[in-house]
Design an enzyme around this catalytic site. Structure first.
Site, PDB file in Angstrom:
ATOM      1  CG  LEU A  57     -72.325  51.609  77.880  1.00  0.00           C
ATOM      2  CD1 LEU A  57     -72.218  53.057  78.315  1.00  0.00           C
ATOM      3  CD2 LEU A  57     -73.633  51.014  78.393  1.00  0.00           C
ATOM      4  CB  SER A  75     -68.038  52.497  71.475  1.00  0.00           C
ATOM      5  OG  SER A  75     -66.929  51.622  71.568  1.00  0.00           O
ATOM      6  CD  GLU A  92     -67.704  43.991  66.945  1.00  0.00           C
ATOM      7  OE1 GLU A  92     -68.382  44.958  66.538  1.00  0.00           O
ATOM      8  OE2 GLU A  92     -67.636  43.670  68.136  1.00  0.00           O
ATOM      9  CG  ASP A 143     -73.145  44.528  70.990  1.00  0.00           C
ATOM     10  OD1 ASP A 143     -73.967  44.160  71.840  1.00  0.00           O
ATOM     11  OD2 ASP A 143     -71.912  44.437  71.129  1.00  0.00           O
TER      12      ASP A 143
END
Ligand code: ADP
Ligand code: MG
Length: 375
Positions: free
Chosen positions: A121, A123, A156, A168
């Protein structure tokens, strides 16, 4: 521990960024394809106050109990490629902004979250985007949501070292309430698609199997190489450009199935987006189930818990269901009538208990707002 207890003063503001649920379009992002995510109402918040120096101090209530409660670094000492830990996601954002030439000073940061961690999901993007937005606002950086998304992705990819796509961060920053975004990962084009589930008496049920398999990381790289190999064998830039009839050019059976998933999944995104536009929501169900079949048989990233959650949700009344995220655990989403939530929840929980699986965590989701300042 709140901000005052952690840092001995009040924050200047609080920024929230949601987790996201990808309705359809799994493993299409690194094949230049389409995805259709929506924000969920679970958020990560960053409470932030500027400092007079160039020190970043961060604390997260969700950090492992063994971790130091407050982690600190000077901005000039931030270097990618170190041992990644939870704090790398936050330091990475500061590093990426700094590297892009934006003026960022020292800050104290407290992270809180109710986004399930490692469940598909996102995070990680929620954390990056909450902090990214705070830094943009506090240091008056002229960044659009899309530019900020790219910086958070760079954090990331380059700082944490996870080769994830741009979906995302884009979803967390660009989604609006009551909508999904049809996002073309090749052109960067975003289209807001009305997705008023609640008026239709529907919702997406999220079933978190609580299973977190390490396998997901190695399998991710392995599947990614298979896709690149297939694209090369077919002679296209990315599988986005391939059709089912191209599959005969792929010599290896396993690689062919991996590619078939990507090609059919991309078509499913187009179909689902069209159904949303014509408000034929219930008809999305069978497409979710077809996606699950493809993820299970062709891409081979499912597991017993995910398959059970899908099967039981459907037999208990869901219109369709599929696993989401990297696979081998994490969550299933099921399209359901809101009034059926309790029944389906009970059936899934009972089935997990009878197989001796860890009890799943189950909650309903509706398309929620994207990242914003909340205080
Ligand atoms: P997902 O993004 O699907 O939840 P990832 O593996 O991409 O899974 O990101 C999870 C990682 O992000 C965690 O292991 C942790 O390092 C970091 N993380 C996410 N949220 C938090 C949080 N609230 N506090 C600390 N670390 C977090
Ligand atoms: Mg993530």
């Amino acid at each position: 521990m709140d901000f005052l207890q952690t840092f001995g003063r009040q924050p200047e503001g609080i920024w929230a960024a949601p987790g996201r649920l990808n309705i359809i379009g799994e493993f299409t992002d690194y094949n230049d394809g389409l995805v259709l995510p929506m924000a969920i109402d679970a958020v990560t918040t960053a409470s932030v106050a500027r400092r007079d120096d160039d020190v970043i101090r961060i604390s997260s209530l969700a950090a492992p109990a063994t971790a130091t409660p407050v982690v600190a670094s000077r901005i000039c000492d931030l270097t990618p490629g170190g041992v990644a830990s939870w704090s790398s996601y936050a330091f990475g954002v500061v590093w990426a902004m700094n590297e892009a030439g934006l003026v960022v000073g020292g800050v104290d940061v407290l992270i809180e979250s109710n986004v399930p961690i490692g469940a598909g999901l996102s995070s990680s993007a929620a954390l990056e985007c909450a902090l990214g937005l705070a830094l943009r606002d506090l240091f008056a950086s002229p960044l659009s949501p899309r530019e900020l998304a790219r910086l958070c992705q760079r954090a990331e990819n380059a700082y944490v070292g996870v080769p994830s796509g741009i979906m995302d961060q884009t979803a967390s920053l660009c989604c609006i309430e009551g909508h999904a975004i049809e996002f073309d990962t090749r052109s960067g084009e975003i289209e807001q698609v009305d997705f008023d589930l609640s008026t239709a008496g529907l919702e997406l049920l999220v079933i978190d199997t609580q299973v977190r398999h390490q396998l997901a990381t190695s399998a991710y790289g392995d599947r990614r190489s298979a896709c690149e190999f297939a694209a090369k064998a077919i002679g296209v830039k990315a599988l986005r450009d391939a059709t089912l009839s191209d599959l005969e050019k792929v010599p290896d059976d396993v690689v062919r199935r991996r590619a078939r998933h990507v090609i059919t999944e991309n078509e499913r995104v187009v179909e689902v987006a069209a159904l949303l536009r014509s408000k034929h929501y219930v008809e999305v169900g069978p497409i979710l189930s077809a996606a699950h079949q493809s993820l299970k048989e062709d891409f081979e990233v499912s597991c017993a818990e995910l398959d059970l959650a899908v099967d039981i949700a459907i037999s208990a009344g869901a219109f369709g269901a599929r696993m989401v995220g990297g696979g081998f655990g994490g969550c299933v989403i099921a399209l359901i009538r809101s009034e059926d939530q309790r029944t389906i929840e009970r059936s899934v929980t009972a089935a997990f208990a009878s197989r001796g699986f860890t009890p799943p965590r189950i909650f309903g989701a509706l398309p929620a707002a994207g990242a914003r300042r909340i205080a």
